[in-house]
Design a protein around this motif. Structure first.
Motif, PDB file in Angstrom:
ATOM      1  N   ALA A  24       8.387   6.514 -22.115  1.00  0.00           N
ATOM      2  CA  ALA A  24       7.505   7.030 -21.051  1.00  0.00           C
ATOM      3  C   ALA A  24       7.326   5.977 -19.952  1.00  0.00           C
ATOM      4  CB  ALA A  24       6.155   7.430 -21.639  1.00  0.00           C
ATOM      5  N   ASP A  25       7.204   4.719 -20.354  1.00  0.00           N
ATOM      6  CA  ASP A  25       7.059   3.641 -19.355  1.00  0.00           C
ATOM      7  C   ASP A  25       8.286   3.572 -18.447  1.00  0.00           C
ATOM      8  OD1 ASP A  25       4.736   3.057 -20.708  1.00  0.00           O
ATOM      9  OD2 ASP A  25       5.289   0.997 -21.244  1.00  0.00           O
ATOM     10  N   LEU A  26       9.473   3.618 -19.063  1.00  0.00           N
ATOM     11  CA  LEU A  26      10.707   3.506 -18.273  1.00  0.00           C
ATOM     12  C   LEU A  26      10.896   4.731 -17.379  1.00  0.00           C
ATOM     13  CD1 LEU A  26      13.193   1.987 -20.906  1.00  0.00           C
ATOM     14  CD2 LEU A  26      12.311   0.846 -18.850  1.00  0.00           C
ATOM     15  N   LEU A  27      10.602   5.925 -17.924  1.00  0.00           N
ATOM     16  CA  LEU A  27      10.744   7.134 -17.104  1.00  0.00           C
ATOM     17  C   LEU A  27       9.775   7.114 -15.922  1.00  0.00           C
ATOM     18  CD1 LEU A  27      11.250   9.985 -19.738  1.00  0.00           C
ATOM     19  CD2 LEU A  27      12.914   9.145 -18.044  1.00  0.00           C
ATOM     20  N   ASN A  52       0.799  -1.224   0.000  1.00  0.00           N
ATOM     21  CA  ASN A  52       0.000   0.000   0.000  1.00  0.00           C
ATOM     22  C   ASN A  52       0.830   1.271   0.000  1.00  0.00           C
ATOM     23  OD1 ASN A  52      -3.104  -0.462   0.296  1.00  0.00           O
ATOM     24  ND2 ASN A  52      -2.085  -2.131   1.374  1.00  0.00           N
ATOM     25  N   LEU A  53       2.115   1.168   0.341  1.00  0.00           N
ATOM     26  CA  LEU A  53       2.950   2.374   0.393  1.00  0.00           C
ATOM     27  C   LEU A  53       3.712   2.569  -0.916  1.00  0.00           C
ATOM     28  CD1 LEU A  53       4.321   2.232   4.052  1.00  0.00           C
ATOM     29  CD2 LEU A  53       2.614   3.796   3.122  1.00  0.00           C
ATOM     30  N   ASP A  54       2.993   2.483  -2.007  1.00  0.00           N
ATOM     31  CA  ASP A  54       3.558   2.852  -3.302  1.00  0.00           C
ATOM     32  C   ASP A  54       4.784   2.051  -3.695  1.00  0.00           C
ATOM     33  OD1 ASP A  54       1.588   4.740  -3.276  1.00  0.00           O
ATOM     34  OD2 ASP A  54       2.882   6.353  -2.589  1.00  0.00           O
ATOM     35  N   PHE A  55       4.824   0.773  -3.382  1.00  0.00           N
ATOM     36  CA  PHE A  55       5.910  -0.061  -3.906  1.00  0.00           C
ATOM     37  C   PHE A  55       5.860   0.069  -5.429  1.00  0.00           C
ATOM     38  CE2 PHE A  55       8.590  -3.497  -4.970  1.00  0.00           C
ATOM     39  CZ  PHE A  55       9.300  -3.862  -3.842  1.00  0.00           C
ATOM     40  N   PRO A  56       6.981   0.465  -6.067  1.00  0.00           N
ATOM     41  CA  PRO A  56       6.921   0.807  -7.492  1.00  0.00           C
ATOM     42  C   PRO A  56       6.347  -0.322  -8.366  1.00  0.00           C
ATOM     43  CG  PRO A  56       8.982   1.563  -6.567  1.00  0.00           C
ATOM     44  CD  PRO A  56       8.309   0.739  -5.497  1.00  0.00           C
ATOM     45  N   THR A  57       5.510   0.095  -9.295  1.00  0.00           N
ATOM     46  CA  THR A  57       4.812  -0.836 -10.167  1.00  0.00           C
ATOM     47  C   THR A  57       4.777  -0.245 -11.572  1.00  0.00           C
ATOM     48  OG1 THR A  57       3.380  -1.339  -8.294  1.00  0.00           O
ATOM     49  CG2 THR A  57       2.675  -2.131 -10.451  1.00  0.00           C
ATOM     50  N   ALA A  58       5.360  -0.948 -12.525  1.00  0.00           N
ATOM     51  CA  ALA A  58       5.411  -0.421 -13.887  1.00  0.00           C
ATOM     52  C   ALA A  58       4.004  -0.271 -14.463  1.00  0.00           C
ATOM     53  CB  ALA A  58       6.243  -1.361 -14.763  1.00  0.00           C
TER      54      ALA A  58
END
Lengths: 251, 251
Positions: A129-132, A115-121
Protein backbone atom coordinates in the motif's frame (compact mmCIF):
# COMPACT_ATOMS: atom_id res chain seq x y z
CA UNK A 1 6.17 18.73 14.65
CA UNK A 2 8.45 21.67 14.25
CA UNK A 3 11.51 21.94 12.07
CA UNK A 4 13.75 22.12 15.12
CA UNK A 5 15.36 18.78 14.41
CA UNK A 6 16.71 19.81 11.05
CA UNK A 7 19.78 21.60 12.34
CA UNK A 8 20.76 25.22 11.88
CA UNK A 9 22.30 24.99 8.42
CA UNK A 10 20.59 28.14 7.12
CA UNK A 11 20.48 31.71 8.28
CA UNK A 12 17.37 33.50 9.55
CA UNK A 13 16.03 34.20 6.08
CA UNK A 14 16.50 30.55 5.14
CA UNK A 15 14.50 27.40 5.60
CA UNK A 16 13.81 27.83 9.31
CA UNK A 17 11.99 31.09 8.83
CA UNK A 18 10.35 29.65 5.74
CA UNK A 19 9.07 26.71 7.75
CA UNK A 20 7.34 29.10 10.12
CA UNK A 21 5.55 31.03 7.43
CA UNK A 22 4.58 28.65 4.64
CA UNK A 23 0.94 27.65 4.55
CA UNK A 24 -0.06 24.16 5.59
CA UNK A 25 0.73 21.64 2.89
CA UNK A 26 -2.36 19.74 1.87
CA UNK A 27 -2.24 16.04 1.05
CA UNK A 28 -1.84 15.14 -2.61
CA UNK A 29 -4.92 14.87 -4.77
CA UNK A 30 -4.60 11.14 -5.31
CA UNK A 31 -6.14 9.34 -8.19
CA UNK A 32 -6.94 6.45 -5.90
CA UNK A 33 -7.37 6.90 -2.18
CA UNK A 34 -4.87 4.95 -0.09
CA UNK A 35 -6.16 1.98 1.89
CA UNK A 36 -6.37 4.02 5.07
CA UNK A 37 -5.87 7.68 5.93
CA UNK A 38 -2.14 8.31 5.63
CA UNK A 39 -0.27 9.30 8.74
CA UNK A 40 2.04 12.20 8.31
CA UNK A 41 5.65 11.09 8.32
CA UNK A 42 7.68 12.37 11.24
CA UNK A 43 10.49 13.46 8.91
CA UNK A 44 8.27 15.95 7.04
CA UNK A 45 8.43 19.60 7.98
CA UNK A 46 5.03 20.96 8.99
CA UNK A 47 4.03 24.53 9.55
CA UNK A 48 0.89 23.77 11.51
CA UNK A 49 2.44 24.13 14.94
CA UNK A 50 3.41 27.75 14.46
CA UNK A 51 1.35 30.66 13.16
CA UNK A 52 2.20 33.10 10.40
CA UNK A 53 4.70 35.83 11.11
CA UNK A 54 3.02 38.54 13.15
CA UNK A 55 1.82 41.44 11.03
CA UNK A 56 2.12 39.63 7.71
CA UNK A 57 -1.08 39.88 5.72
CA UNK A 58 -2.37 36.52 4.51
CA UNK A 59 -4.58 35.95 1.52
CA UNK A 60 -5.03 32.21 1.14
CA UNK A 61 -6.37 32.66 -2.38
CA UNK A 62 -3.25 34.34 -3.70
CA UNK A 63 -0.70 31.75 -2.66
CA UNK A 64 -1.89 28.73 -4.64
CA UNK A 65 -2.12 30.93 -7.73
CA UNK A 66 1.39 32.26 -7.22
CA UNK A 67 2.77 28.75 -6.61
CA UNK A 68 1.30 27.48 -9.88
CA UNK A 69 2.59 30.52 -11.73
CA UNK A 70 6.04 30.22 -10.17
CA UNK A 71 6.44 26.60 -11.23
CA UNK A 72 5.15 27.41 -14.71
CA UNK A 73 7.58 30.30 -15.17
CA UNK A 74 10.51 28.32 -13.78
CA UNK A 75 9.78 25.20 -15.85
CA UNK A 76 9.66 27.24 -19.04
CA UNK A 77 12.31 29.89 -18.48
CA UNK A 78 14.71 28.27 -16.01
CA UNK A 79 16.46 30.16 -13.24
CA UNK A 80 17.61 32.86 -15.65
CA UNK A 81 14.02 33.85 -16.40
CA UNK A 82 12.65 33.28 -12.90
CA UNK A 83 11.97 36.80 -11.60
CA UNK A 84 9.30 38.19 -9.27
CA UNK A 85 8.26 40.33 -12.23
CA UNK A 86 7.62 37.31 -14.45
CA UNK A 87 5.85 35.34 -11.70
CA UNK A 88 3.64 38.32 -10.73
CA UNK A 89 2.65 38.79 -14.37
CA UNK A 90 1.92 35.08 -14.84
CA UNK A 91 -0.12 34.94 -11.62
CA UNK A 92 -1.93 38.22 -12.28
CA UNK A 93 -0.94 39.71 -8.92
CA UNK A 94 1.10 42.76 -7.99
CA UNK A 95 4.79 42.43 -7.26
CA UNK A 96 4.37 43.86 -3.72
CA UNK A 97 2.19 40.85 -2.86
CA UNK A 98 5.18 38.66 -3.67
CA UNK A 99 7.72 40.77 -1.81
CA UNK A 100 5.50 40.74 1.27
CA UNK A 101 5.47 36.95 1.30
CA UNK A 102 8.80 35.65 0.02
CA UNK A 103 12.31 36.89 0.63
CA UNK A 104 13.49 35.98 -2.85
CA UNK A 105 13.27 33.61 -5.78
CA UNK A 106 14.79 30.72 -3.86
CA UNK A 107 12.17 30.86 -1.13
CA UNK A 108 9.30 31.32 -3.60
CA UNK A 109 10.38 28.46 -5.84
CA UNK A 110 11.05 25.93 -3.09
CA UNK A 111 7.80 26.89 -1.30
CA UNK A 112 5.92 26.41 -4.54
CA UNK A 113 7.29 22.90 -5.14
CA UNK A 114 6.78 22.02 -1.48
CA UNK A 115 3.15 23.16 -1.58
CA UNK A 116 2.23 21.74 -4.98
CA UNK A 117 2.07 18.13 -3.87
CA UNK A 118 5.70 17.18 -4.38
CA UNK A 119 5.35 13.42 -3.77
CA UNK A 120 5.96 12.33 -0.20
CA UNK A 121 5.85 8.72 0.96
CA UNK A 122 3.29 7.95 3.65
CA UNK A 123 2.34 5.10 5.94
CA UNK A 124 -0.65 3.32 4.40
CA UNK A 125 -0.46 0.16 6.49
CA UNK A 126 1.58 -2.28 4.36
CA UNK A 127 4.63 -2.11 2.13
CA UNK A 128 2.48 -2.71 -0.95
CA UNK A 129 0.00 0.00 0.00
CA UNK A 130 2.88 2.38 0.78
CA UNK A 131 4.54 1.77 -2.59
CA UNK A 132 1.26 2.03 -4.52
CA UNK A 133 0.38 5.27 -2.75
CA UNK A 134 3.84 6.70 -3.50
CA UNK A 135 3.64 5.53 -7.13
CA UNK A 136 0.23 7.18 -7.53
CA UNK A 137 1.55 10.44 -6.16
CA UNK A 138 4.25 10.35 -8.85
CA UNK A 139 1.67 9.52 -11.54
CA UNK A 140 -0.23 12.58 -10.38
CA UNK A 141 2.99 14.64 -10.40
CA UNK A 142 3.72 13.72 -14.02
CA UNK A 143 0.22 14.83 -15.02
CA UNK A 144 1.63 18.33 -14.52
CA UNK A 145 4.53 18.55 -16.98
CA UNK A 146 5.61 21.93 -15.52
CA UNK A 147 6.04 20.44 -12.06
CA UNK A 148 8.00 17.48 -13.37
CA UNK A 149 10.25 19.75 -15.40
CA UNK A 150 10.73 22.19 -12.52
CA UNK A 151 11.68 19.32 -10.24
CA UNK A 152 14.36 18.23 -12.71
CA UNK A 153 15.64 21.74 -13.28
CA UNK A 154 16.03 22.69 -9.65
CA UNK A 155 18.60 20.07 -8.76
CA UNK A 156 20.76 21.23 -11.70
CA UNK A 157 20.27 24.93 -10.99
CA UNK A 158 21.12 24.32 -7.34
CA UNK A 159 24.68 23.43 -8.23
CA UNK A 160 25.84 26.99 -8.76
CA UNK A 161 23.49 28.57 -6.18
CA UNK A 162 24.21 27.60 -2.58
CA UNK A 163 21.14 29.40 -1.16
CA UNK A 164 18.84 27.55 -3.53
CA UNK A 165 20.70 24.28 -2.90
CA UNK A 166 20.38 24.61 0.89
CA UNK A 167 16.66 25.41 0.77
CA UNK A 168 15.98 22.63 -1.73
CA UNK A 169 17.92 20.13 0.34
CA UNK A 170 16.27 21.19 3.60
CA UNK A 171 12.68 21.58 2.39
CA UNK A 172 12.37 19.04 -0.41
CA UNK A 173 15.16 16.54 -0.88
CA UNK A 174 16.17 15.51 2.63
CA UNK A 175 12.72 15.12 4.24
CA UNK A 176 11.30 13.33 1.20
CA UNK A 177 14.28 11.01 0.84
CA UNK A 178 13.87 10.22 4.54
CA UNK A 179 10.11 9.63 4.20
CA UNK A 180 10.68 7.30 1.24
CA UNK A 181 13.25 5.29 3.17
CA UNK A 182 10.71 4.80 5.96
CA UNK A 183 8.71 2.54 3.59
CA UNK A 184 11.42 -0.12 3.86
CA UNK A 185 12.04 0.42 7.56
CA UNK A 186 8.33 -0.06 8.31
CA UNK A 187 8.25 -3.14 6.05
CA UNK A 188 11.18 -4.66 7.94
CA UNK A 189 9.53 -3.83 11.28
CA UNK A 190 6.29 -5.46 10.11
CA UNK A 191 8.21 -8.56 8.97
CA UNK A 192 7.29 -7.95 5.31
CA UNK A 193 10.90 -7.62 4.11
CA UNK A 194 14.20 -9.09 5.24
CA UNK A 195 16.54 -6.59 6.94
CA UNK A 196 18.99 -7.15 4.05
CA UNK A 197 17.10 -4.68 1.86
CA UNK A 198 18.62 -1.21 2.10
CA UNK A 199 16.13 1.53 2.82
CA UNK A 200 17.08 3.49 -0.30
CA UNK A 201 16.60 0.58 -2.70
CA UNK A 202 12.82 0.47 -3.06
CA UNK A 203 12.34 4.22 -3.64
CA UNK A 204 15.38 4.34 -5.95
CA UNK A 205 13.83 1.62 -8.09
CA UNK A 206 10.29 3.00 -8.10
CA UNK A 207 10.99 6.72 -8.49
CA UNK A 208 13.94 6.07 -10.79
CA UNK A 209 12.04 3.77 -13.12
CA UNK A 210 9.09 6.15 -13.34
CA UNK A 211 11.26 9.17 -14.08
CA UNK A 212 13.46 7.30 -16.58
CA UNK A 213 10.38 6.00 -18.37
CA UNK A 214 8.91 9.50 -18.48
CA UNK A 215 12.12 11.16 -19.63
CA UNK A 216 12.87 8.63 -22.36
CA UNK A 217 9.36 8.97 -23.82
CA UNK A 218 9.39 11.56 -26.63
CA UNK A 219 7.16 14.60 -26.01
CA UNK A 220 4.78 13.50 -28.75
CA UNK A 221 4.02 10.21 -26.99
CA UNK A 222 3.44 11.63 -23.52
CA UNK A 223 -0.30 12.14 -23.85
CA UNK A 224 -0.61 8.40 -24.42
CA UNK A 225 1.86 7.69 -21.60
CA UNK A 226 -0.31 9.67 -19.18
CA UNK A 227 -3.07 7.11 -19.78
CA UNK A 228 -0.89 4.01 -19.40
CA UNK A 229 1.31 5.32 -16.60
CA UNK A 230 -0.90 4.17 -13.67
CA UNK A 231 -0.85 0.55 -14.89
CA UNK A 232 2.89 0.73 -15.62
CA UNK A 233 3.54 2.09 -12.13
CA UNK A 234 1.55 -0.74 -10.58
CA UNK A 235 3.59 -3.31 -12.55
CA UNK A 236 6.76 -1.66 -11.28
CA UNK A 237 5.50 -2.01 -7.71
CA UNK A 238 4.78 -5.71 -8.31
CA UNK A 239 8.25 -6.37 -9.73
CA UNK A 240 10.07 -4.35 -7.08
CA UNK A 241 8.19 -6.02 -4.26
CA UNK A 242 8.64 -9.54 -5.63
CA UNK A 243 12.34 -8.84 -6.15
CA UNK A 244 12.84 -7.36 -2.68
CA UNK A 245 10.96 -10.24 -1.05
CA UNK A 246 13.24 -12.71 -2.85
CA UNK A 247 16.35 -11.19 -1.20
CA UNK A 248 17.85 -13.55 1.39
CA UNK A 249 18.30 -12.25 4.95
CA UNK A 250 21.70 -10.71 5.61
CA UNK A 251 24.21 -13.52 6.28
CA UNK B 1 25.67 -1.08 -40.24
CA UNK B 2 24.84 2.32 -41.68
CA UNK B 3 22.42 4.84 -40.26
CA UNK B 4 20.13 4.40 -43.23
CA UNK B 5 17.38 2.84 -41.16
CA UNK B 6 17.05 5.83 -38.89
CA UNK B 7 14.92 7.92 -41.21
CA UNK B 8 15.68 11.29 -42.75
CA UNK B 9 14.72 13.48 -39.80
CA UNK B 10 17.77 15.74 -40.08
CA UNK B 11 19.21 17.87 -42.80
CA UNK B 12 22.63 17.36 -44.39
CA UNK B 13 24.51 18.99 -41.56
CA UNK B 14 22.68 16.84 -39.03
CA UNK B 15 23.10 13.34 -37.71
CA UNK B 16 23.43 11.61 -41.07
CA UNK B 17 26.53 13.54 -42.03
CA UNK B 18 27.75 13.22 -38.45
CA UNK B 19 27.40 9.46 -38.62
CA UNK B 20 29.67 9.40 -41.64
CA UNK B 21 32.44 11.41 -40.03
CA UNK B 22 32.66 10.49 -36.36
CA UNK B 23 35.54 8.26 -35.39
CA UNK B 24 34.87 4.66 -34.41
CA UNK B 25 33.40 4.42 -30.94
CA UNK B 26 35.52 2.19 -28.74
CA UNK B 27 33.95 -0.13 -26.19
CA UNK B 28 33.64 1.18 -22.64
CA UNK B 29 36.53 0.74 -20.24
CA UNK B 30 34.71 -1.69 -17.95
CA UNK B 31 35.65 -2.33 -14.38
CA UNK B 32 34.85 -5.98 -14.88
CA UNK B 33 35.03 -7.64 -18.24
CA UNK B 34 31.73 -9.11 -19.43
CA UNK B 35 31.41 -12.88 -19.48
CA UNK B 36 32.11 -13.02 -23.20
CA UNK B 37 33.07 -10.49 -25.86
CA UNK B 38 30.02 -8.30 -26.37
CA UNK B 39 28.43 -8.29 -29.77
CA UNK B 40 27.63 -4.89 -31.09
CA UNK B 41 23.92 -4.23 -30.99
CA UNK B 42 22.30 -3.85 -34.37
CA UNK B 43 20.47 -0.71 -33.26
CA UNK B 44 23.73 1.21 -32.63
CA UNK B 45 25.01 3.60 -35.28
CA UNK B 46 28.52 2.76 -36.37
CA UNK B 47 30.86 4.79 -38.49
CA UNK B 48 33.16 1.95 -39.46
CA UNK B 49 31.43 1.18 -42.73
CA UNK B 50 32.15 4.60 -44.20
CA UNK B 51 35.40 6.57 -44.29
CA UNK B 52 36.01 10.13 -43.22
CA UNK B 53 34.81 12.91 -45.48
CA UNK B 54 37.21 13.28 -48.38
CA UNK B 55 39.75 16.04 -47.90
CA UNK B 56 39.09 16.48 -44.18
CA UNK B 57 42.33 16.33 -42.19
CA UNK B 58 42.21 13.81 -39.34
CA UNK B 59 44.30 13.90 -36.20
CA UNK B 60 43.17 11.06 -33.99
CA UNK B 61 44.95 12.55 -30.99
CA UNK B 62 43.01 15.78 -31.04
CA UNK B 63 39.50 14.36 -30.98
CA UNK B 64 39.53 12.52 -27.65
CA UNK B 65 41.03 15.63 -26.02
CA UNK B 66 38.36 17.85 -27.54
CA UNK B 67 35.58 15.45 -26.50
CA UNK B 68 36.75 15.47 -22.88
CA UNK B 69 37.07 19.25 -22.93
CA UNK B 70 33.65 19.69 -24.52
CA UNK B 71 31.91 17.60 -21.89
CA UNK B 72 33.80 19.41 -19.12
CA UNK B 73 32.87 22.85 -20.43
CA UNK B 74 29.25 21.88 -21.01
CA UNK B 75 28.84 20.21 -17.60
CA UNK B 76 30.17 23.28 -15.83
CA UNK B 77 28.83 26.13 -17.93
CA UNK B 78 25.69 24.70 -19.53
CA UNK B 79 24.59 25.50 -23.07
CA UNK B 80 24.97 29.22 -22.45
CA UNK B 81 28.71 28.84 -21.85
CA UNK B 82 29.29 26.12 -24.44
CA UNK B 83 31.22 27.90 -27.22
CA UNK B 84 33.94 26.70 -29.59
CA UNK B 85 36.11 29.37 -27.96
CA UNK B 86 35.69 27.87 -24.49
CA UNK B 87 36.14 24.28 -25.69
CA UNK B 88 39.27 25.16 -27.73
CA UNK B 89 40.78 26.91 -24.70
CA UNK B 90 39.94 23.99 -22.39
CA UNK B 91 41.35 21.44 -24.87
CA UNK B 92 44.42 23.52 -25.70
CA UNK B 93 43.78 23.43 -29.45
CA UNK B 94 43.09 26.16 -31.97
CA UNK B 95 39.54 27.09 -32.88
CA UNK B 96 40.12 26.25 -36.59
CA UNK B 97 40.72 22.62 -35.60
CA UNK B 98 37.20 22.59 -34.17
CA UNK B 99 35.58 24.37 -37.11
CA UNK B 100 37.22 21.89 -39.49
CA UNK B 101 35.66 18.95 -37.65
CA UNK B 102 32.26 19.99 -36.31
CA UNK B 103 29.55 22.11 -37.86
CA UNK B 104 28.52 23.61 -34.54
CA UNK B 105 28.05 23.15 -30.81
CA UNK B 106 25.25 20.63 -31.23
CA UNK B 107 27.36 18.29 -33.35
CA UNK B 108 30.42 18.67 -31.12
CA UNK B 109 28.52 18.03 -27.90
CA UNK B 110 26.54 15.03 -29.11
CA UNK B 111 29.65 13.52 -30.76
CA UNK B 112 31.52 13.96 -27.48
CA UNK B 113 28.88 12.14 -25.42
CA UNK B 114 28.56 9.46 -28.07
CA UNK B 115 32.31 8.85 -28.13
CA UNK B 116 32.94 9.06 -24.39
CA UNK B 117 31.46 5.68 -23.55
CA UNK B 118 27.84 6.72 -23.09
CA UNK B 119 26.50 3.42 -21.71
CA UNK B 120 25.08 1.07 -24.33
CA UNK B 121 23.53 -2.29 -23.55
CA UNK B 122 25.21 -5.28 -25.21
CA UNK B 123 24.59 -8.97 -25.66
CA UNK B 124 26.72 -10.83 -23.10
CA UNK B 125 24.99 -14.20 -23.39
CA UNK B 126 22.38 -14.16 -20.59
CA UNK B 127 19.96 -11.66 -19.11
CA UNK B 128 21.99 -11.51 -15.90
CA UNK B 129 25.26 -10.94 -17.76
CA UNK B 130 23.58 -8.30 -19.94
CA UNK B 131 22.21 -6.42 -16.93
CA UNK B 132 25.50 -6.64 -15.01
CA UNK B 133 27.44 -5.40 -18.01
CA UNK B 134 25.02 -2.50 -18.47
CA UNK B 135 25.13 -1.68 -14.75
CA UNK B 136 28.92 -1.65 -14.82
CA UNK B 137 28.96 0.72 -17.76
CA UNK B 138 26.80 3.09 -15.70
CA UNK B 139 29.08 2.70 -12.67
CA UNK B 140 31.94 3.69 -14.95
CA UNK B 141 29.91 6.63 -16.32
CA UNK B 142 29.27 7.99 -12.83
CA UNK B 143 33.00 7.89 -12.09
CA UNK B 144 33.15 10.90 -14.41
CA UNK B 145 30.90 13.48 -12.75
CA UNK B 146 31.18 15.79 -15.78
CA UNK B 147 29.77 13.14 -18.08
CA UNK B 148 26.92 12.33 -15.74
CA UNK B 149 26.08 16.00 -15.36
CA UNK B 150 26.35 16.66 -19.10
CA UNK B 151 24.02 13.74 -19.77
CA UNK B 152 21.41 15.23 -17.42
CA UNK B 153 21.80 18.75 -18.79
CA UNK B 154 21.44 17.84 -22.43
CA UNK B 155 17.92 16.49 -22.22
CA UNK B 156 16.79 19.71 -20.50
CA UNK B 157 18.71 21.98 -22.87
CA UNK B 158 17.26 20.09 -25.83
CA UNK B 159 13.77 21.32 -25.03
CA UNK B 160 14.28 24.79 -26.47
CA UNK B 161 16.78 23.76 -29.19
CA UNK B 162 15.30 21.55 -31.91
CA UNK B 163 18.64 20.94 -33.66
CA UNK B 164 20.23 19.74 -30.43
CA UNK B 165 17.13 17.69 -29.59
CA UNK B 166 17.11 15.96 -32.99
CA UNK B 167 20.80 15.06 -32.85
CA UNK B 168 20.57 13.90 -29.23
CA UNK B 169 17.52 11.77 -30.03
CA UNK B 170 19.07 10.30 -33.17
CA UNK B 171 22.62 9.68 -31.90
CA UNK B 172 22.14 8.99 -28.19
CA UNK B 173 18.64 8.48 -26.89
CA UNK B 174 16.90 6.39 -29.54
CA UNK B 175 19.64 3.86 -30.33
CA UNK B 176 20.54 3.39 -26.67
CA UNK B 177 16.92 3.04 -25.56
CA UNK B 178 16.52 0.46 -28.31
CA UNK B 179 19.71 -1.41 -27.30
CA UNK B 180 18.57 -1.49 -23.67
CA UNK B 181 15.18 -2.91 -24.65
CA UNK B 182 16.94 -5.71 -26.51
CA UNK B 183 18.07 -7.10 -23.13
CA UNK B 184 14.48 -8.15 -22.37
CA UNK B 185 13.72 -9.28 -25.91
CA UNK B 186 16.77 -11.56 -25.88
CA UNK B 187 15.80 -12.87 -22.42
CA UNK B 188 12.30 -13.72 -23.64
CA UNK B 189 13.75 -15.40 -26.74
CA UNK B 190 16.13 -17.42 -24.55
CA UNK B 191 13.24 -18.43 -22.27
CA UNK B 192 14.73 -16.56 -19.30
CA UNK B 193 11.77 -14.22 -18.85
CA UNK B 194 8.05 -14.51 -19.50
CA UNK B 195 6.78 -12.45 -22.44
CA UNK B 196 4.67 -10.45 -19.96
CA UNK B 197 7.68 -8.27 -19.07
CA UNK B 198 7.73 -5.09 -21.17
CA UNK B 199 11.04 -4.39 -22.83
CA UNK B 200 11.38 -0.97 -21.21
CA UNK B 201 10.86 -2.20 -17.66
CA UNK B 202 14.27 -3.69 -16.86
CA UNK B 203 16.34 -0.75 -18.13
CA UNK B 204 13.92 1.75 -16.55
CA UNK B 205 14.42 0.06 -13.19
CA UNK B 206 18.19 -0.35 -13.46
CA UNK B 207 19.17 2.97 -15.02
CA UNK B 208 16.50 4.83 -13.06
CA UNK B 209 17.52 3.42 -9.69
CA UNK B 210 21.21 4.12 -10.33
CA UNK B 211 20.60 7.69 -11.43
CA UNK B 212 18.13 8.40 -8.61
CA UNK B 213 20.57 7.00 -6.07
CA UNK B 214 23.36 9.11 -7.51
CA UNK B 215 21.29 12.30 -7.70
CA UNK B 216 19.89 12.01 -4.19
CA UNK B 217 23.36 11.52 -2.70
CA UNK B 218 24.74 14.89 -1.55
CA UNK B 219 27.95 15.98 -3.29
CA UNK B 220 29.95 15.48 -0.11
CA UNK B 221 29.05 11.79 0.07
CA UNK B 222 29.77 10.93 -3.57
CA UNK B 223 33.39 9.90 -3.07
CA UNK B 224 32.14 7.19 -0.71
CA UNK B 225 29.31 6.31 -3.10
CA UNK B 226 31.81 5.73 -5.90
CA UNK B 227 33.29 2.92 -3.80
CA UNK B 228 29.98 1.29 -2.87
CA UNK B 229 28.23 1.83 -6.20
CA UNK B 230 29.40 -1.42 -7.89
CA UNK B 231 27.97 -3.57 -5.09
CA UNK B 232 24.78 -1.51 -4.99
CA UNK B 233 24.35 -1.91 -8.74
CA UNK B 234 24.77 -5.66 -8.45
CA UNK B 235 22.09 -5.81 -5.74
CA UNK B 236 19.79 -3.84 -8.02
CA UNK B 237 20.36 -6.40 -10.77
CA UNK B 238 19.51 -9.23 -8.35
CA UNK B 239 16.29 -7.57 -7.20
CA UNK B 240 15.18 -6.57 -10.70
CA UNK B 241 15.85 -10.01 -12.09
CA UNK B 242 14.12 -11.86 -9.24
CA UNK B 243 11.15 -9.50 -9.56
CA UNK B 244 10.91 -9.87 -13.35
CA UNK B 245 11.22 -13.65 -13.11
CA UNK B 246 8.33 -13.72 -10.63
CA UNK B 247 5.98 -12.05 -13.14
CA UNK B 248 3.33 -14.49 -14.41
CA UNK B 249 3.04 -15.02 -18.18
CA UNK B 250 0.54 -12.73 -19.88
CA UNK B 251 -2.98 -14.14 -19.33
Amino acid sequence: MSAGGMGPTLDDRGARSLLRTIPVRKGPDLQWAPAEPPRRNAAMPDARTSGPTAGRKRDPLIEPRVFEAAVRVYARAGWGGFTFDAVAREAGVGKPALYRRWSGGEELLVSALHNLDFPTARDCGSVRADLLDYARQWVHWYRHPDRALAGRRISLDSRARPALAALYEEMINRPRTEAAREITRRAVARGELAPAVRSSTLPDLLVGAMSTHWESTPEGSRARLRRTFPAYAETLVDIILAGAQAMPPRP
